[in-house]
Design an enzyme around this catalytic site. Structure first.
Site, short mmCIF file in Angstrom:
data_model
loop_
_atom_site.label_atom_id
_atom_site.label_comp_id
_atom_site.label_asym_id
_atom_site.label_seq_id
_atom_site.Cartn_x
_atom_site.Cartn_y
_atom_site.Cartn_z
N GLY A 187 0.82 -1.21 0.00
CA GLY A 187 0.00 0.00 0.00
C GLY A 187 0.85 1.26 0.00
N ASP A 188 0.22 2.41 -0.16
CA ASP A 188 0.89 3.72 -0.17
C ASP A 188 1.94 3.83 -1.26
OD1 ASP A 188 -0.49 4.33 2.28
OD2 ASP A 188 1.03 3.15 3.34
N GLY A 196 1.69 5.18 -4.07
CA GLY A 196 1.55 6.36 -4.92
C GLY A 196 0.54 6.10 -6.03
N LYS A 197 -0.41 5.19 -5.74
CA LYS A 197 -1.45 4.86 -6.73
C LYS A 197 -2.26 6.11 -7.09
CE LYS A 197 -3.13 1.93 -3.82
NZ LYS A 197 -2.07 1.94 -2.81
N GLY A 205 -5.98 6.36 1.48
CA GLY A 205 -5.75 7.80 1.53
C GLY A 205 -4.92 8.21 0.34
N HIS A 206 -5.59 8.60 -0.73
CA HIS A 206 -4.85 8.99 -1.91
C HIS A 206 -4.55 10.49 -1.84
CE1 HIS A 206 -5.22 5.15 -3.47
NE2 HIS A 206 -6.28 5.29 -4.24
N THR A 207 -3.27 10.80 -1.89
CA THR A 207 -2.88 12.20 -1.87
C THR A 207 -2.53 12.59 -3.30
OG1 THR A 207 -1.82 11.62 0.19
CG2 THR A 207 -1.41 13.84 -0.64
N GLN A 219 -4.99 0.13 -0.98
CA GLN A 219 -4.01 -0.72 -0.27
C GLN A 219 -3.11 -1.44 -1.29
OE1 GLN A 219 -7.56 -1.46 0.99
NE2 GLN A 219 -7.30 0.41 2.11
N THR A 264 -5.53 -6.27 5.18
CA THR A 264 -6.76 -5.51 5.19
C THR A 264 -7.91 -6.52 5.02
OG1 THR A 264 -7.71 -3.47 4.36
CG2 THR A 264 -6.84 -4.98 2.70
P1 GDP Z 1 -1.45 5.78 -2.47
O1 GDP Z 1 -2.39 5.45 -1.36
O2 GDP Z 1 -0.88 4.57 -3.11
O3 GDP Z 1 -2.03 6.74 -3.46
O4 GDP Z 1 -0.21 6.49 -1.85
P2 GDP Z 1 -0.18 7.76 -0.86
O5 GDP Z 1 -0.96 8.87 -1.46
O6 GDP Z 1 -0.49 7.33 0.52
O7 GDP Z 1 1.36 8.05 -0.83
C1 GDP Z 1 2.01 8.50 -1.88
C2 GDP Z 1 2.65 9.81 -1.49
O8 GDP Z 1 3.80 9.96 -2.26
C3 GDP Z 1 1.79 11.01 -1.79
O9 GDP Z 1 2.06 12.02 -0.85
C4 GDP Z 1 2.25 11.43 -3.18
O10 GDP Z 1 2.05 12.78 -3.46
C5 GDP Z 1 3.70 11.10 -3.09
N1 GDP Z 1 4.31 10.69 -4.36
C6 GDP Z 1 3.76 9.94 -5.36
N2 GDP Z 1 4.68 9.72 -6.33
C7 GDP Z 1 5.82 10.34 -5.92
C8 GDP Z 1 7.14 10.46 -6.47
O11 GDP Z 1 7.45 9.93 -7.52
N3 GDP Z 1 8.05 11.14 -5.74
C9 GDP Z 1 7.77 11.72 -4.55
N4 GDP Z 1 8.74 12.37 -3.92
N5 GDP Z 1 6.54 11.64 -4.00
C10 GDP Z 1 5.59 10.96 -4.67
#
Ligand code: GDP
Length: 434
Positions: free
Chosen positions: A11-12, A14-15, A39-41, A219, A234
């Site tokens: 998980g996390d 960067g999906k 939690g997609h950021t 996840q 999960t």
């Molecule tokens: P998700 O749940 O898979 O979408 O992942 P998250 O959003 O929890 O975590 C990904 C984090 O990494 C977020 O804050 C993104 O903005 C950041 N992110 C995604 N791709 C990259 C990257 O290539 N480089 C960096 N430095 N940050 C990234």
């Protein structure tokens, strides 16, 4: 062609960013499992959006967003997200569909989540305490309440009364009033009504009209209820099978499967993580990768890239290619390790063991590669990467057994390398640069 985008690690990965980047190429984005623990950021033009339940496709005009039957929905969380989006000028009406078969998270689920974690003591899972596990428990026990039930007050009353009474027998310190739960649900049902759909039928009709769908996972594969590191997982199928069961689409509709993986590894919560780095290097990855949970703020455990886990993910999901994220986080490291196999009880393992206690005893076997000093941050062409970074990516492809068609070098949409030749080789659509 439809495409599934899912997490190839814990998980996390960067999906959110990858889904957001690819969304303009699809008419529909559909989530198939999980709850508001995801939690997609996503950063768009410097603005930060954290989405928990609604697919990030909602940030793109005209894209239909679907919450499938495989999810469990906390209506409070859904409405908060809708209101937050409205404040940012994004109207979900006409663009959000919620499956009538999706199960609801009710107040007693949240309570039971906290209680069951407390009872586990030392053996806690590290859940987000949002009632997601208990809501899935009720689903499997065939006593859950589904979004579609809100349209049937009589059946709803029966279900709520039974479930709240069961909760009251279990938690004797306080009493929950089933009428209050029911009243709230009836009110919420009115608000939810315009979004409720027969999602399977809707997707099938959309496909017949030539529309394409991006299936969005939450996840990651190693957290899948069946194929993850059970019991530290999960409560849903985060891996590819979840697309079919969680949306009501046939496997041939999936098209291609893209696995999102970081150029290293992280995990939040408990459970084995063979490449975990507990010392200075772990801290270095956590700080430069900003590895703190989007939902809980918990520091993520960090380690080197684990090719054993990725190969497992390739097999479970039939991955066509990887989207490799956060390459920039490794900028400036002198050496970078890659785990290619495990060592346990005098044996070398190249496949992930199913038994979690055996996995916990596995020592990673590493290959060490030289790092790079010039930054990759923000680079958009593969050829512009430092030689050592290109060699690192090539080695990851070798040991993972699939190509990296997309490489992410920063959190913004534009900070991405789309390898058009690799996309073509993998029969993936030729996405345009952001
Ligand atoms: P998700 O749940 O898979 O979408 O992942 P998250 O959003 O929890 O975590 C990904 C984090 O990494 C977020 O804050 C993104 O903005 C950041 N992110 C995604 N791709 C990259 C990257 O290539 N480089 C960096 N430095 N940050 C990234």
């Amino acid at each position: 062609m439809n495409l599934a985008v899912l997490g190839a690690q814990w998980g996390d990965e960067g999906k959110g960013k990858i889904v957001d980047l690819l969304t303009p190429h699809f008419e529909i984005v559909a989530r198939y499992q999980g709850g508001h623990n995801a939690g997609h950021t996503v950063y768009v033009n410097g603005r930060k959006f954290v989405l928990h339940l609604i697919p990030s496709g909602i940030l793109h005009d005209g894209v239909m967003c679907v919450i499938g039957n495989g999810l469990v929905i906390d209506l409070r969380a859904l409405f908060t997200e809708v209101d937050d989006l409205a404040r940012m000028g994004i109207d979900v009406d006409g663009r959000l569909a919620v499956s009538e078969k999706a199960h609801l998270i009710l107040p007693y689920h949240r309570e039971l989540d906290v209680l069951s974690e407390a009872r586990r003591g030392e053996r806690k899972i590290g859940t987000t305490s949002r009632g997601i596990g208990p809501a899935y428990e009720d689903k499997i026990a065939r006593r859950g309440i589904r979004a579609g039930d809100l349209a049937d007050p009589q059946a709803l009353e029966h279900g709520v009364r039974e479930n709240v009474n069961a909760r009251n027998r279990l938690v004797q310190e306080t009493t929950m009033d089933w009428r209050a739960v029911l009243d709230q649900l009836l009110t919420d049902g009115e608000r939810l009504k315009p979004w409720i759909r027969d999602v399977s039928l809707m997707l099938s009709e959309a496909m017949r009209q030539g529309q394409t769908i991006l299936f969005e996972g939450a996840q990651g594969t190693l957290l899948d209820i069946d194929h993850g590191t059970y019991p530290y997982v999960t409560s849903s199928n985060a891996s590819i099978g979840g697309v079919c069961t969680g949306l009501g689409v046939g496997p041939r509709m999936i098209g291609a499967v893209l696995g999102v993986a970081k150029a290293y590894t992280t995990r939040v919560g408990e459970g084995p993580l063979p490449t975990e780095l507990t010392g200075e290097m772990g801290k270095r990855l956590r700080d430069s990768g900003n590895e703190y949970g989007a939902v809980t703020g918990r520091p993520r455990r960090c380690g080197w890239y684990d090719a054993v886990a990725i190969r497992y993910s390739v097999r479970i999901n039939g991955l066509d290619a990887l989207a490799l994220t956060k390459l920039d986080v490794l900028d400036g490291l002198e050496r970078i390790d890659i785990c290619t196999a495990y060592r346990v009880g005098g044996q070398t393992l190249t496949e992930l063991p199913s038994d979690v206690s055996r996995l916990s005893q596995c020592e990673p076997l590493y290959e060490s590669m030289p790092g790079w000093s010039s930054p990759t941050k923000g680079l958009r062409r593969f050829a512009d990467l430092p030689d050592a970074a290109r060699r690192y990516v090539a080695r990851l492809e070798d040991v993972s057994g699939i190509p990296a068609a997309i490489i992410s070098t920063g959190s913004d949409r534009t900070e991405t390398i789309l390898r058009h030749d690799v996309l073509a080789d993998c029969r993936l659509p030729d996405f345009q640069d952001a």
